[in-house]
Write a protein that holds these residues in place. Structure first.
Motif, PDB file in Angstrom:
ATOM      1  N   PRO A  34      53.492 -14.407 -57.678  1.00  0.00           N
ATOM      2  CA  PRO A  34      52.792 -15.540 -57.072  1.00  0.00           C
ATOM      3  C   PRO A  34      53.645 -16.806 -56.989  1.00  0.00           C
ATOM      4  CG  PRO A  34      51.289 -14.343 -58.485  1.00  0.00           C
ATOM      5  CD  PRO A  34      52.664 -13.756 -58.714  1.00  0.00           C
TER       6      PRO A  34
ATOM      7  N   THR B 279      54.888 -18.758 -53.528  1.00  0.00           N
ATOM      8  CA  THR B 279      54.740 -20.199 -53.313  1.00  0.00           C
ATOM      9  C   THR B 279      56.077 -20.833 -52.955  1.00  0.00           C
ATOM     10  OG1 THR B 279      52.861 -20.289 -54.833  1.00  0.00           O
ATOM     11  CG2 THR B 279      54.001 -22.360 -54.404  1.00  0.00           C
TER      12      THR B 279
ATOM     13  N   LYS C  12      47.895  -4.448 -61.156  1.00  0.00           N
ATOM     14  CA  LYS C  12      46.749  -5.346 -61.372  1.00  0.00           C
ATOM     15  C   LYS C  12      45.924  -5.422 -60.092  1.00  0.00           C
ATOM     16  CE  LYS C  12      47.642  -8.972 -63.996  1.00  0.00           C
ATOM     17  NZ  LYS C  12      47.366  -9.083 -65.358  1.00  0.00           N
TER      18      LYS C  12
ATOM     19  N   SER D  47      39.192  -5.975 -58.455  1.00  0.00           N
ATOM     20  CA  SER D  47      38.742  -6.710 -57.263  1.00  0.00           C
ATOM     21  C   SER D  47      38.982  -8.212 -57.381  1.00  0.00           C
ATOM     22  CB  SER D  47      37.275  -6.418 -56.963  1.00  0.00           C
ATOM     23  OG  SER D  47      36.460  -6.791 -58.043  1.00  0.00           O
ATOM     24  N   HIS D  48      38.768  -8.800 -58.559  1.00  0.00           N
ATOM     25  CA  HIS D  48      38.990 -10.246 -58.687  1.00  0.00           C
ATOM     26  C   HIS D  48      40.470 -10.591 -58.571  1.00  0.00           C
ATOM     27  CE1 HIS D  48      39.715  -9.079 -62.910  1.00  0.00           C
ATOM     28  NE2 HIS D  48      40.390 -10.210 -63.028  1.00  0.00           N
ATOM     29  N   GLU D  49      41.350  -9.679 -59.004  1.00  0.00           N
ATOM     30  CA  GLU D  49      42.785  -9.928 -58.887  1.00  0.00           C
ATOM     31  C   GLU D  49      43.229  -9.840 -57.427  1.00  0.00           C
ATOM     32  OE1 GLU D  49      44.205  -8.238 -63.219  1.00  0.00           O
ATOM     33  OE2 GLU D  49      43.639  -6.805 -61.669  1.00  0.00           O
TER      34      GLU D  49
ATOM     35  N   SER E  18      41.364 -10.317 -54.835  1.00  0.00           N
ATOM     36  CA  SER E  18      40.805 -11.504 -54.164  1.00  0.00           C
ATOM     37  C   SER E  18      41.681 -12.729 -54.409  1.00  0.00           C
ATOM     38  CB  SER E  18      39.393 -11.790 -54.660  1.00  0.00           C
ATOM     39  OG  SER E  18      38.522 -10.778 -54.264  1.00  0.00           O
ATOM     40  N   ARG E  19      42.178 -12.861 -55.633  1.00  0.00           N
ATOM     41  CA  ARG E  19      43.048 -14.001 -55.963  1.00  0.00           C
ATOM     42  C   ARG E  19      44.322 -13.965 -55.133  1.00  0.00           C
ATOM     43  NH1 ARG E  19      46.798 -13.808 -60.311  1.00  0.00           N
ATOM     44  NH2 ARG E  19      48.034 -15.678 -60.176  1.00  0.00           N
ATOM     45  N   TYR E  20      44.943 -12.785 -55.013  1.00  0.00           N
ATOM     46  CA  TYR E  20      46.176 -12.665 -54.229  1.00  0.00           C
ATOM     47  C   TYR E  20      45.913 -12.998 -52.758  1.00  0.00           C
ATOM     48  CZ  TYR E  20      47.458  -9.905 -58.367  1.00  0.00           C
ATOM     49  OH  TYR E  20      47.673  -9.465 -59.656  1.00  0.00           O
ATOM     50  N   ARG E  21      44.804 -12.502 -52.230  1.00  0.00           N
ATOM     51  CA  ARG E  21      44.471 -12.792 -50.823  1.00  0.00           C
ATOM     52  C   ARG E  21      44.180 -14.283 -50.641  1.00  0.00           C
ATOM     53  NH1 ARG E  21      44.014  -9.002 -47.035  1.00  0.00           N
ATOM     54  NH2 ARG E  21      43.965  -6.832 -47.663  1.00  0.00           N
ATOM     55  N   ASP E  22      43.496 -14.890 -51.600  1.00  0.00           N
ATOM     56  CA  ASP E  22      43.217 -16.326 -51.520  1.00  0.00           C
ATOM     57  C   ASP E  22      44.508 -17.142 -51.530  1.00  0.00           C
ATOM     58  OD1 ASP E  22      40.504 -15.800 -51.469  1.00  0.00           O
ATOM     59  OD2 ASP E  22      40.158 -16.371 -53.569  1.00  0.00           O
ATOM     60  N   MET E  23      45.544 -16.614 -52.178  1.00  0.00           N
ATOM     61  CA  MET E  23      46.850 -17.285 -52.210  1.00  0.00           C
ATOM     62  C   MET E  23      47.576 -17.152 -50.875  1.00  0.00           C
ATOM     63  SD  MET E  23      48.333 -16.039 -55.878  1.00  0.00           S
ATOM     64  CE  MET E  23      49.898 -16.822 -55.530  1.00  0.00           C
TER      65      MET E  23
END
Length: 131
Positions: free
Chosen positions: A66, A70, A89, A92-94, A96-101
């Motif tokens: 990540p 950036t 990792k 689903s929450h992980e 989602s975090r990567y996609r949100d990034m």
């Protein structure tokens, strides 16, 4: 429709995984892949490689995936480069975090070498259809 995928920058710190992925993407998939062992190495190589897509391991010493993503975004040409994470990792929450990034997708580890190039091309095509 975007151009066919040809050049990938692949960032992975584990040499065994690097070799399996290289064989899967280059020998089986016919792609031009530059392998880097760290985020810092990837940042230094980015301009010369001019990849169409970046594949990033999430957990790496020093600079994780990540953070590398950036930093890539701050480089000329890195603002819109499609990035996918390759990681174990994948809850689903992980994901989602990567996609949100801003990642275009996630390929789970361990991956199937026989289908890795197809998975990468599918992410590329999905990203291209949204552009």
């Amino acid at each position: 429709m975007n151009a066919p995928l040809e050049r990938i920058l692949y960032v992975e710190d584990d040499s065994d995984i690097q070799e399996i992925a290289r064989l899967a993407l280059v020998d089986l998939g016919g792609l031009d892949v530059t392998v880097c062992s760290s985020g810092r190495e990837a940042l230094a190589a980015f301009a010369a490689v001019r990849p169409q897509m970046v594949l990033l391991d999430v957990m790496m010493p020093g600079m994780d995936g990540p953070t590398t993503m950036t930093s890539l975004r701050a480089l000329p040409g890195g603002e819109t480069i499609p990035v996918a994470f390759m990681t174990a990792k994948v809850q689903s929450h992980e994901v989602s975090r990567y996609r949100d990034m801003g990642a275009i997708g996630v390929i789970s580890k361990p991956f199937d070498p026989m289908t890795l190039a197809d998975q990468v091309r599918a992410l590329w095509a999905e990203w291209g259809a949204q552009c």
